[in-house]
Design a protein around this motif. Structure first.
Motif, PDB file in Angstrom:
ATOM      1  N   LYS A  91       0.836  -1.207   0.000  1.00 33.27           N
ATOM      2  CA  LYS A  91       0.000   0.000   0.000  1.00 33.27           C
ATOM      3  C   LYS A  91       0.871   1.257   0.000  1.00 33.27           C
ATOM      4  CE  LYS A  91      -4.206  -1.518   2.287  1.00 33.27           C
ATOM      5  NZ  LYS A  91      -5.136  -1.287   3.406  1.00 33.27           N
ATOM      6  N   LEU A  92       1.891   1.241   0.834  1.00 24.68           N
ATOM      7  CA  LEU A  92       2.781   2.397   0.939  1.00 24.68           C
ATOM      8  C   LEU A  92       3.492   2.672  -0.384  1.00 24.68           C
ATOM      9  CD1 LEU A  92       4.297   4.562   2.629  1.00 24.68           C
ATOM     10  CD2 LEU A  92       5.986   2.779   3.116  1.00 24.68           C
ATOM     11  N   ILE A  93       4.076   1.640  -0.962  1.00 27.17           N
ATOM     12  CA  ILE A  93       4.817   1.800  -2.214  1.00 27.17           C
ATOM     13  C   ILE A  93       3.898   2.306  -3.320  1.00 27.17           C
ATOM     14  CG2 ILE A  93       6.003   0.526  -4.060  1.00 27.17           C
ATOM     15  CD1 ILE A  93       7.104  -1.303  -1.763  1.00 27.17           C
ATOM     16  N   MET A  94       2.753   1.700  -3.449  1.00 26.41           N
ATOM     17  CA  MET A  94       1.830   2.083  -4.520  1.00 26.41           C
ATOM     18  C   MET A  94       1.270   3.495  -4.305  1.00 26.41           C
ATOM     19  SD  MET A  94       2.173  -0.465  -6.445  1.00 26.41           S
ATOM     20  CE  MET A  94       0.898  -0.564  -7.657  1.00 26.41           C
ATOM     21  N   HIS A 123       8.268  -3.418  -5.765  1.00 27.75           N
ATOM     22  CA  HIS A 123       7.282  -2.840  -6.676  1.00 27.75           C
ATOM     23  C   HIS A 123       6.616  -3.901  -7.548  1.00 27.75           C
ATOM     24  CE1 HIS A 123       5.919  -0.591 -10.306  1.00 27.75           C
ATOM     25  NE2 HIS A 123       5.332   0.121  -9.363  1.00 27.75           N
ATOM     26  N   PRO A 124       7.369  -4.833  -8.159  1.00 26.51           N
ATOM     27  CA  PRO A 124       6.695  -5.875  -8.949  1.00 26.51           C
ATOM     28  C   PRO A 124       5.711  -6.718  -8.121  1.00 26.51           C
ATOM     29  CG  PRO A 124       9.020  -5.813  -9.511  1.00 26.51           C
ATOM     30  CD  PRO A 124       8.831  -4.903  -8.323  1.00 26.51           C
ATOM     31  N   LYS A 125       6.073  -7.002  -6.870  1.00 30.38           N
ATOM     32  CA  LYS A 125       5.153  -7.759  -6.005  1.00 30.38           C
ATOM     33  C   LYS A 125       3.898  -6.939  -5.707  1.00 30.38           C
ATOM     34  CE  LYS A 125       8.410 -10.828  -3.708  1.00 30.38           C
ATOM     35  NZ  LYS A 125       9.031 -11.240  -2.436  1.00 30.38           N
ATOM     36  N   ALA A 126       4.082  -5.656  -5.477  1.00 30.36           N
ATOM     37  CA  ALA A 126       2.932  -4.790  -5.214  1.00 30.36           C
ATOM     38  C   ALA A 126       2.037  -4.697  -6.451  1.00 30.36           C
ATOM     39  CB  ALA A 126       3.403  -3.397  -4.783  1.00 30.36           C
ATOM     40  N   LEU A 127       2.649  -4.580  -7.632  1.00 34.45           N
ATOM     41  CA  LEU A 127       1.857  -4.555  -8.875  1.00 34.45           C
ATOM     42  C   LEU A 127       1.081  -5.854  -9.068  1.00 34.45           C
ATOM     43  CD1 LEU A 127       4.074  -2.868 -11.622  1.00 34.45           C
ATOM     44  CD2 LEU A 127       1.867  -2.097 -10.765  1.00 34.45           C
ATOM     45  N   LYS A 128       1.747  -6.958  -8.766  1.00 38.64           N
ATOM     46  CA  LYS A 128       1.080  -8.263  -8.889  1.00 38.64           C
ATOM     47  C   LYS A 128      -0.102  -8.348  -7.923  1.00 38.64           C
ATOM     48  CE  LYS A 128       1.832 -13.201  -8.703  1.00 38.64           C
ATOM     49  NZ  LYS A 128       2.676 -14.300  -8.263  1.00 38.64           N
ATOM     50  N   ALA A 129       0.085  -7.843  -6.719  1.00 36.54           N
ATOM     51  CA  ALA A 129      -1.001  -7.849  -5.726  1.00 36.54           C
ATOM     52  C   ALA A 129      -2.170  -6.989  -6.207  1.00 36.54           C
ATOM     53  CB  ALA A 129      -0.485  -7.356  -4.381  1.00 36.54           C
ATOM     54  N   VAL A 130      -1.867  -5.837  -6.804  1.00 35.06           N
ATOM     55  CA  VAL A 130      -2.937  -4.985  -7.333  1.00 35.06           C
ATOM     56  C   VAL A 130      -3.661  -5.713  -8.456  1.00 35.06           C
ATOM     57  CG1 VAL A 130      -3.440  -2.872  -8.616  1.00 35.06           C
ATOM     58  CG2 VAL A 130      -1.886  -2.787  -6.678  1.00 35.06           C
ATOM     59  N   LYS A 131      -2.903  -6.351  -9.319  1.00 34.56           N
ATOM     60  CA  LYS A 131      -3.514  -7.078 -10.438  1.00 34.56           C
ATOM     61  C   LYS A 131      -4.478  -8.145  -9.917  1.00 34.56           C
ATOM     62  CE  LYS A 131      -2.370  -9.466 -14.701  1.00 34.56           C
ATOM     63  NZ  LYS A 131      -1.308  -9.935 -15.587  1.00 34.56           N
ATOM     64  N   GLU A 132      -4.096  -8.821  -8.850  1.00 34.08           N
ATOM     65  CA  GLU A 132      -4.950  -9.865  -8.271  1.00 34.08           C
ATOM     66  C   GLU A 132      -6.230  -9.284  -7.678  1.00 34.08           C
ATOM     67  OE1 GLU A 132      -2.393 -11.974  -5.566  1.00 34.08           O
ATOM     68  OE2 GLU A 132      -1.197 -12.812  -7.213  1.00 34.08           O
ATOM     69  N   VAL A 133      -6.119  -8.173  -6.943  1.00 32.89           N
ATOM     70  CA  VAL A 133      -7.324  -7.611  -6.311  1.00 32.89           C
ATOM     71  C   VAL A 133      -8.201  -6.878  -7.321  1.00 32.89           C
ATOM     72  CG1 VAL A 133      -6.302  -7.406  -4.017  1.00 32.89           C
ATOM     73  CG2 VAL A 133      -6.267  -5.430  -5.539  1.00 32.89           C
ATOM     74  N   ALA A 134      -7.590  -6.409  -8.402  1.00 35.88           N
ATOM     75  CA  ALA A 134      -8.347  -5.652  -9.398  1.00 35.88           C
ATOM     76  C   ALA A 134      -8.837  -6.501 -10.556  1.00 35.88           C
ATOM     77  CB  ALA A 134      -7.484  -4.519  -9.944  1.00 35.88           C
ATOM     78  N   GLN A 135      -8.518  -7.783 -10.523  1.00 41.67           N
ATOM     79  CA  GLN A 135      -8.864  -8.672 -11.620  1.00 41.67           C
ATOM     80  C   GLN A 135     -10.349  -8.574 -11.960  1.00 41.67           C
ATOM     81  OE1 GLN A 135      -7.734 -12.735 -11.008  1.00 41.67           O
ATOM     82  NE2 GLN A 135      -7.345 -13.021 -13.177  1.00 41.67           N
ATOM     83  N   GLY A 136     -10.610  -8.223 -13.206  1.00 41.62           N
ATOM     84  CA  GLY A 136     -11.978  -8.101 -13.665  1.00 41.62           C
ATOM     85  C   GLY A 136     -12.621  -6.752 -13.379  1.00 41.62           C
ATOM     86  N   CYS A 137     -11.932  -5.924 -12.586  1.00 41.02           N
ATOM     87  CA  CYS A 137     -12.491  -4.605 -12.252  1.00 41.02           C
ATOM     88  C   CYS A 137     -11.965  -3.512 -13.155  1.00 41.02           C
ATOM     89  CB  CYS A 137     -12.171  -4.243 -10.813  1.00 41.02           C
ATOM     90  SG  CYS A 137     -12.881  -5.389  -9.615  1.00 41.02           S
TER      91      CYS A 137
END
Length: 140
Positions: A91-94, A123-137
């Motif tokens: 959250k902080l990084i993003m 950062h890549p891990k944070a992006l991956k986490a965002v991709k997972e939570v935003a999937q389909g949104c």
């Protein structure tokens, strides 16, 4: 193909465009003041020209306001997805990168990480986490 990272990076591009537009508005304001001071005391009757400097200036100011609104809306959209992350470090990084528009160098220094570790691991891990939570949104 638009990725999550590219989607989030739109905020940087809009911010750069806003800086350029603000610079133009300031330059035009200076020119208008200079012209106004030169014309002071001169009374010449003339019909305003279409697409005069004043019209162009007003168009630029309107575009600036529209772009500022677009940046705010994009940041709010991005923040929705960041808020869904469970890891506080992600959250902080993003937030620092895509909401506060800080450079990776500044984020690394402020949080006592190496630039390489931040950009290659965190950062890549944070992006991956965002991709997972935003999937389909997010429609990319």
């Amino acid at each position: 193909m638009l990725t999550i990272g590219n989607y989030f990076c739109q905020s940087f591009m809009i911010d750069q465009l806003l800086k350029a537009a603000r610079s133009q508005v300031e330059a035009w304001e200076e020119k208008r003041l200079a012209i106004s001071s030169l014309e002071y005391g001169i009374s010449v009757q003339s019909t305003p020209k279409p697409n005069s400097l004043s019209d162009l200036y007003m168009d630029l100011r309107k575009k600036l306001i529209d772009d500022e609104q677009r940046l705010i809306e994009l940041k709010l959209e991005i923040k929705k997805y960041i808020d869904l992350l469970e890891n506080p470090l992600h959250k902080l990084i993003m937030t620092e990168r895509y909401i506060n528009l800080k450079s990776f160098e500044r984020i690394a220094v402020d949080n006592h990480y190496s630039y390489k570790y931040l950009t290659n691991k965190l950062h890549p891990k944070a992006l991956k986490a965002v991709k997972e939570v935003a999937q389909g949104c997010i429609v990319l």
